[in-house]
Every structure is written in structure tokens, then in C-alpha cells.
Design an enzyme around this catalytic site. Structure first.
Site, PDB file in Angstrom:
ATOM      1  N   ASP A  21     -15.443   2.210   7.675  1.00 30.74           N
ATOM      2  CA  ASP A  21     -14.398   3.303   7.292  1.00 30.74           C
ATOM      3  C   ASP A  21     -14.930   4.468   6.374  1.00 30.74           C
ATOM      4  OD1 ASP A  21     -11.642   4.468   7.039  1.00 30.74           O
ATOM      5  OD2 ASP A  21     -12.072   3.485   5.015  1.00 30.74           O
ATOM      6  N   SER A  46      -7.600   3.224   9.405  1.00 28.89           N
ATOM      7  CA  SER A  46      -8.407   3.554   8.390  1.00 28.89           C
ATOM      8  C   SER A  46      -7.800   2.538   7.128  1.00 28.89           C
ATOM      9  CB  SER A  46      -8.832   5.083   8.124  1.00 28.89           C
ATOM     10  OG  SER A  46      -9.190   4.920   6.607  1.00 28.89           O
ATOM     11  N   HIS A  53       0.775  -1.260   0.094  1.00 28.29           N
ATOM     12  CA  HIS A  53       0.122  -0.116  -0.038  1.00 28.29           C
ATOM     13  C   HIS A  53       0.789   1.126  -0.041  1.00 28.29           C
ATOM     14  CE1 HIS A  53      -3.434   2.496   0.838  1.00 28.29           C
ATOM     15  NE2 HIS A  53      -2.764   3.311   1.518  1.00 28.29           N
ATOM     16  N   ARG A 101     -15.225  12.415   8.852  1.00 28.22           N
ATOM     17  CA  ARG A 101     -13.824  13.141   9.267  1.00 28.22           C
ATOM     18  C   ARG A 101     -13.462  14.245   8.369  1.00 28.22           C
ATOM     19  NH1 ARG A 101     -10.068   8.576   8.885  1.00 28.22           N
ATOM     20  NH2 ARG A 101      -8.642  10.170   9.258  1.00 28.22           N
ATOM     21  N   LYS A 103      -8.680  -1.407   5.677  1.00 26.15           N
ATOM     22  CA  LYS A 103      -8.774  -1.867   4.236  1.00 26.15           C
ATOM     23  C   LYS A 103      -8.091  -3.018   3.748  1.00 26.15           C
ATOM     24  CE  LYS A 103      -9.271   2.862   3.517  1.00 26.15           C
ATOM     25  NZ  LYS A 103      -9.653   4.004   3.494  1.00 26.15           N
TER      26      LYS A 103
END
Ligand code: URA
Ligand code: CA
Length: 434
Positions: free
Chosen positions: A161, A183, A82, A168, A187
Site C-alpha cells: 500500500d 488501501s 478509522h 498513485r 491498513k
């Protein structure tokens, strides 16, 4: 349990239990707890932070709020990568085939999203015929056969999320390390990763602008990973200037092909080898990072990484002949050089502004409805530290319209030239294993 008591508890800096966090996330996902109470809670978290246990519990509560992808039918350890996002980040396109070539299963779920350029799927769709609309069973078969496949995001992954992030965004609580870390990790875990390699970007073009913040985020995510039983490591890498040369969809596909051939930009190649070595090591395909790196270098040299890219494309309907003939990729009508107005050294290339310039050409989406022009974008001819002569090209602009003055102005004001020599920035700041 009453949500108001839990808000008060967090407001006073106390630790929420797993049951309390589960109650909050379940209630919020189902709609029995309203936005205004969660707004107050996230603001309390913003100021009071979260303990290690709270972060792990929040992550898993969000994972459990929706579907979980089952990759258990895929042989081997599934390592996902990621990136916290940058400009012209071509690493996913390179890393997939590269680590697959040495036997690491790459089961990638990817989205489109907003940004300076499209997401990985948009980039791949610049290859004629390539598609990600495949069934789950086919996806799993392809990964077992080729070690790599990409599927479009589907199903109901981490709905908690999605809801929380949107809230947010409008309540000034995005910039909270525990909330960002849980968060992102939720995922990855819901998407089925056994192990996770994180590329945390730092600098002007990154979500985290300073090294200290980037390190805090990286450590928070690595810690969550360990606490929920997923081997996780993070690399902190530079995003003060765009990575590689190309910023644009088809242009980045071409850059990825060059890199898989061993002819790519130095920074992109090095980052891919570093991230890739950690992926190979976590997948237990090598006994050390040094051995992993050798395997990857060999896959580039002997052409197996490039072959893997071709197999991957043709297995998903793509025209793999573009690999040997990149002229078959979408081509822009105009190529316009941005000429340096002076002699000197490039001292700054403000990454996010260069990204915005690419977006002005149509390379990215401003809203979910925007159309992307896959052919257009920018190719940097100089990077920070390079010497440049007056009249020499700094950037080639690939455009489908002739008047690119706005793009040129944006680039001129964000590529700084000085008269004294400048050092190239550090590419990899830190590697955080635990
Ligand atoms: N990216 C995410 O996925 N979540 C955040 O909270 C911030 C950035
Ligand atoms: Ca690039």
C-alpha cells in the site's frame, strides 16, 4: 503470468482473479514489476473500476505484503475506529478512554503524519512524560489491564500500500473508490482489527467533498470488511466546518478532557457517542445500540471515562494531573481574538482553510521534517448557525508569535457572515451497516 496481459485484461474491463491480483501485488512489492506497468494498471482501474471480489482480494493481498500485528493475546473483540480525516477531529482522544471505560479493548497503533495538526500521538505527547515507545508485550499487557494503550507505528505494515499510494499520488489515480477503500481497509486489518467502525467525513474539509462520493466510499469499505470476515460499519459525518471548537494539539487534548467530563462541544460529543455505540455493539458488550449508548453516557456522568483517561496516561508515563489542571499543558504566549466585522449569522466556516490557518501558526507539519508547536492553534467561538455581533470574537488565536495578520486574513476570508438566519449543518448523514 505476464503483467502486460493483466493490464490488458483490466483495460478491457474484465475481472482479475485472486491469483492474478496476488501475482501483481507480490511482484510490485518485491520490485520485479516496475512502476510504469503498475501506473498503467492503476489508470485502467481508475476507469474500469473493480468488482466486489477484486476489491476484497486486493485488500488481502496488500495485508499479506508485510507484517501483521497479532492481537490474539488481548481478551475480547478488538474494534478499531478509522476516520478518513478532517480538521480538529478530536474523536480518537475521546473515544479511546470512553469505550475502554465500558470494557471494550482499545489497542491503538498510531502515527504522526502530515496535516493541519499533528496525529493522535503528537496530541498525546503534549502531556508531559507520555510516550508510545513501548514493547509489544507491554502494549498487550496494558490493554489487558487497562483496556487501552497506544503504541507507535512500527514494523513493516502493508508495504504494498505504501508503494502503491505513493505511485498513485503522482499519477492522478488517488481518486479511485476501489483503490482508496482497499488501501484504508488493508491498513486496519494488518493492524489486527477484528471489527472496524469507519467515520467517513463529507464536506469542504474532507477528502470526499460530496455526500454521494462519501457514501460510495463508505459502502465500498463496509463491503470489503464483510467479504474478508471483519464486521464493519460506517458513519458519514459532516466536515463542512471543523468538529468541536479546538484545532491544535494541546488545545484538542483540553477539548477531549472537557468532552469526557460531559462538558464538551455538542457536535463532538454526539459524534463520539454515535461512533462509540457502534464500537461497543460490535465488541458485543451491549445487545443493542441504545443499550451501548446508555453505557457510554453513564461512563461520562459517573466519571469513569475520565478516570480511564488518567490511568491510560499514567500507565504510559504521562502526567495525569493535567486532567484536573489543564493549565499544565503547553501554553501559547499570545491569545488574540478575531473580532467579527459585522452583525449577522455565521453561514460558512471552510474547514480545510481553517486547518491551514492552524498550520500557519505551527500546529501541523508541512513536511516530515517540520517541527510541531503543540501549544498553538485555534478555538472557534462561533459555529455555523450562531448569531454574532460586530466586535464579538469569532475565534481565539493561540500563537507563539505576535504578528498573526496572515492568519487573521485567512480566517476572515473563510468565515462567512450573512444577515439572515442560517441553520446548523446536519452532523450525521447516514449509518451504513451493509
Ligand atoms: N487514505 C488512504 O489511506 N489511502 C488512500 O488511498 C486514500 C486516502
Ligand atoms: Ca476539535
Amino acid at each position: 503470468m505476464r503483467i502486460v496481459d493483466l493490464i490488458e485484461k483490466k483495460r478491457d474491463g474484465l475481472e482479475l482473479t485472486k491469483d492474478e491480483i496476488d501475482f501483481i501485488i507480490k511482484g510490485y512489492t518485491e520490485g520485479s514489476i516496475p512502476d510504469y506497468q503498475i501506473s498503467a494498471l492503476t489508470m485502467a482501474i481508475f476507469f474500469k473500476g473493480m468488482t466486489e471480489d477484486e476489491r476484497a482480494n486486493l485488500t488481502m493481498a496488500m495485508v499479506d505484503s508485510g507484517d501483521k500485528i497479532d492481537l490474539s493475546q488481548i481478551e475480547g473483540i478488538k474494534v478499531d475506529k478509522h476516520s478518513t480525516g478532517g480538521v480538529g477531529d478530536t474523536t480518537t482522544l475521546v473515544l479511546g478512554p470512553l469505550v475502554a471505560a465500558v470494557g471494550v479493548p482499545v489497542a491503538k497503533m498510531s502515527g504522526r503524519g502530515l496535516g493541519h495538526t499533528g496525529g493522535t500521538i503528537d496530541k498525546l505527547e503534549s502531556i508531559k512524560g507520555f510516550h508510545v515507545e513501548i514493547k509489544n508485550e507491554e502494549f498487550i499487557e496494558l490493554v489487558n489491564k487497562n483496556k487501552i494503550a497506544v503504541i507507535g507505528q512500527s514494523g513493516n505494515l502493508t508495504p504494498a500500500d505504501k508503494k502503491l499510494y505513493a505511485l498513485r499520488d503522482v499519477t492522478a489515480t488517488v481518486d479511485s473508490i476501489p483503490l482508496i477503500a482497499s488501501s484504508i481497509m488493508s491498513k486496519k486489518i494488518a493492524a489486527g482489527a477484528d471489527a472496524i467502525v469507519l467515520d467517513v467525513k463529507t464536506g469542504a474539509g474532507a477528502f470526499m467533498k460530496t455526500l454521494d462520493d462519501s457514501r460510495d466510499l463508505a459502502q465500498a469499505m463496509v463491503q470489503i470488511g464483510h467479504n474478508v470476515g471483519r464486521k464493519t460499519m460506517a458513519v458519514i459525518s459532516d466536515m463542512s466546518q471543523p468538529l468541536g471548537f479546538a484545532v491544535g494539539n494541546a488545545l484538542e487534548v483540553k477539548e477531549a478532557i472537557n468532552t469526557l467530563k460531559g462538558e464538551g462541544p455538542k457536535d463532538l460529543t454526539e459524534l463520539c457517542l454515535t461512533l462509540g455505540s457502534h464500537m461497543v455493539f460490535l465488541a458485543q458488550k451491549a445487545d443493542s445500540l441504545a443499550e451501548a449508548r446508555k453505557m457510554l453516557e453513564k461512563a461520562i456522568q459517573d466519571g469513569s471515562a475520565l478516570e480511564k483517561f488518567k490511568d491510560f496516561l499514567s500507565s504510559q508515563g504521562g502526567d495525569s494531573s493535567i486532567v484536573d489542571d489543564p493549565a499544565k499543558l503547553p501554553q501559547a504566549a499570545y491569545q488574540i481574538e478575531l473580532e467579527s466585522k459585522e452583525d449577522g449569522y455565521v453561514s460558512e466556516i471552510v474547514a480545510d482553510e481553517v486547518g491551514t490557518a492552524a498550520m500557519l501558526l505551527g500546529a501541523g507539519r508541512a513536511t516530515k521534517e517540520s517541527n510541531i508547536d503543540l501549544a498553538v492553534g485555534l478555538v472557534l467561538r462561533k459555529k455555523i448557525g450562531d448569531q454574532v455581533a460586530k466586535g464579538e470574537s469569532l475565534v481565539t488565536i493561540y500563537s507563539n508569535f505576535e504578528d498573526v495578520n496572515e492568519v487573521k486574513e485567512k480566517l476572515y476570508s473563510n468565515i462567512k457572515i450573512t444577515s439572515t438566519a442560517v441553520k446548523a449543518p446536519i452532523l450525521i448523514y447516514e449509518e451504513i451497516m451493509k
